[in-house]
Design an enzyme around this catalytic site. Structure first.
Site, short mmCIF file in Angstrom:
data_model
loop_
_atom_site.label_atom_id
_atom_site.label_comp_id
_atom_site.label_asym_id
_atom_site.label_seq_id
_atom_site.Cartn_x
_atom_site.Cartn_y
_atom_site.Cartn_z
N GLY A 59 0.82 -1.21 0.00
CA GLY A 59 0.00 0.00 0.00
C GLY A 59 0.85 1.24 0.00
O GLY A 59 0.56 2.21 0.73
N THR B 264 1.55 3.59 -2.42
CA THR B 264 1.44 4.62 -3.44
C THR B 264 0.79 5.91 -2.98
O THR B 264 0.80 6.91 -3.70
CB THR B 264 0.64 4.08 -4.65
OG1 THR B 264 -0.68 3.71 -4.21
CG2 THR B 264 1.34 2.89 -5.28
N ARG B 265 0.22 5.92 -1.78
CA ARG B 265 -0.43 7.15 -1.32
C ARG B 265 -0.55 7.14 0.20
O ARG B 265 -0.34 6.12 0.86
CB ARG B 265 -1.83 7.31 -1.94
CG ARG B 265 -2.80 6.21 -1.55
CD ARG B 265 -4.15 6.41 -2.22
NE ARG B 265 -5.12 5.41 -1.78
CZ ARG B 265 -6.38 5.37 -2.18
NH1 ARG B 265 -6.83 6.28 -3.02
NH2 ARG B 265 -7.18 4.43 -1.74
N ASN C 81 1.15 -2.42 5.29
CA ASN C 81 0.36 -1.20 5.41
C ASN C 81 -0.94 -1.23 4.61
O ASN C 81 -1.90 -0.55 4.97
CB ASN C 81 1.20 0.00 4.95
CG ASN C 81 0.37 1.25 4.78
OD1 ASN C 81 -0.05 1.87 5.76
ND2 ASN C 81 0.12 1.62 3.53
N SER D 164 -4.74 0.21 13.55
CA SER D 164 -5.53 1.44 13.62
C SER D 164 -6.04 1.61 15.03
O SER D 164 -6.25 0.62 15.75
CB SER D 164 -6.71 1.38 12.64
OG SER D 164 -7.64 2.41 12.89
N TYR E 126 -14.04 -3.10 9.40
CA TYR E 126 -12.68 -2.59 9.35
C TYR E 126 -12.00 -2.71 10.72
O TYR E 126 -10.86 -3.18 10.82
CB TYR E 126 -12.69 -1.12 8.91
CG TYR E 126 -11.36 -0.42 8.98
CD1 TYR E 126 -10.38 -0.64 8.02
CD2 TYR E 126 -11.07 0.47 10.02
CE1 TYR E 126 -9.16 0.01 8.07
CE2 TYR E 126 -9.86 1.12 10.08
CZ TYR E 126 -8.90 0.90 9.12
OH TYR E 126 -7.68 1.53 9.18
N THR F 66 -12.69 -4.79 13.05
CA THR F 66 -12.44 -6.21 13.27
C THR F 66 -11.13 -6.62 12.61
O THR F 66 -10.31 -7.34 13.21
CB THR F 66 -13.60 -7.04 12.70
OG1 THR F 66 -14.79 -6.74 13.42
CG2 THR F 66 -13.31 -8.53 12.82
N LYS G 9 -8.57 -4.76 11.86
CA LYS G 9 -7.40 -4.13 12.48
C LYS G 9 -7.13 -4.68 13.88
O LYS G 9 -5.98 -4.72 14.34
CB LYS G 9 -7.59 -2.61 12.51
CG LYS G 9 -7.52 -1.97 11.12
CD LYS G 9 -6.22 -2.31 10.42
CE LYS G 9 -6.07 -1.61 9.09
NZ LYS G 9 -4.76 -1.90 8.44
N ILE H 159 -5.79 10.43 10.28
CA ILE H 159 -4.73 11.04 9.49
C ILE H 159 -5.33 12.03 8.50
O ILE H 159 -6.28 11.72 7.78
CB ILE H 159 -3.92 9.97 8.74
CG1 ILE H 159 -3.40 8.91 9.73
CG2 ILE H 159 -2.77 10.60 7.98
CD1 ILE H 159 -2.48 9.45 10.80
#
Length: 258
Positions: A13, A15-16, A91, A142, A155, A157, A159, A187
């Site tokens: 992950g 690229t951004r 990531n 997270s 989500y 769950t 993390k 973020i």
């Protein structure tokens, strides 16, 4: 400061957002980084920019982390590019917003595949080599995985699972491989306003209300930036963190205090 000079790293992950910031920081400290993203084009473009910034180097590698076949193929390609890997940063992640009772099975499956199964399998591939020469795995979780959060049950769950995976890996892969997790808070990215708007729609309030309520939960009174997460990742990747494993480090301005 080139603490990571010559170290061989993999970042999914990349690229951004947080992932790009991590890749930029590792390259700036002299590392050679395989930067993974969903498409070859996006990863190669980002890798070229980072390599030009130096002093390290970046290579792009397209991979859908939700595909078992693509993860397996990527692991083989990483071995061709780097040989032994010193640092793996898991990531890559996806998320959607739904009330718990309305989460579609397709969303649940997709989120678990990318956020849990993908890093689990890639870690298996890469950690096998690390057990002979040493290394570090850094899993990006997270604050939602630590304390829960409305509208992202699937989500959160995933993390929380990453936190559990981190602790199990740390126990099993010691003493040669250190494994830690980093939990970012909210973020400030280009997507944050879109997320606030979607939350507002689901909660029946305004996006400004969501932003205000979220900020009120952060003792430092501000959202975090991706560079702050990258700072922690670079530290955990370095020899300065040689006695740290099995830990969950929060970068969230104080949102979680226990």
């Amino acid at each position: 400061m080139h603490r990571l000079s010559g170290m061989k790293c993999v970042v999914t992950g990349g690229t951004r957002g947080i992932g790009e910031a991590i890749c930029r920081r590792l390259v700036s400290e002299g590392a050679v980084v395989v930067l993974m993203g969903k498409t070859d084009e996006s990863t190669h473009n980002t890798a070229q920019v980072l390599s030009e910034e130096g002093p390290g180097k970046a290579y792009g590698l397209g991979c859908d982390m939700g595909s078992v076949e693509e993860v397996n193929a990527a692991a083989s390609r990483i071995e061709e590019l780097l040989g032994e890997v010193d640092v793996l940063v898991n990531n890559a992640g996806i998320a959607t917003l739904h009330r718990f009772l309305d989460v579609p099975v397709s969303d649940l499956d997709d989120v678990l595949a990318v956020n849990v199964r993908g890093p689990f399998l890639l870690s298996q591939h890469i950690a096998r080599g690390m057990t002979s020469h040493g290394g570090a795995v850094i899993n990006i979780s997270s604050q939602a995985g630590h304390q829960g959060q409305a509208l992202v049950s699937h989500y959160a769950t995933s993390k929380a699972a990453i936190i559990g995976l981190t602790k199990c890996m740390a126990l099993e892969l010691a003493p040669h491989v250190r494994v830690n997790a980093v939990c970012p808070g909210i973020i400030e990215t280009e997507m944050i306003e879109r997320d606030f708007s979607r939350q507002a729609e689901l909660l029946g309030v305004t996006a400004a209300d969501v932003r205000h309520r979220t900020l009120a939960r952060i003792p430092l009174g501000r959202f975090q930036d991706a560079g702050a997460v990258a700072d922690v990742v670079a530290f955990l990747a370095s020899n300065e963190a040689r006695e740290i494993t099995g830990q969950v480090i929060h970068v969230n301005g104080g949102m979680t205090t226990s």
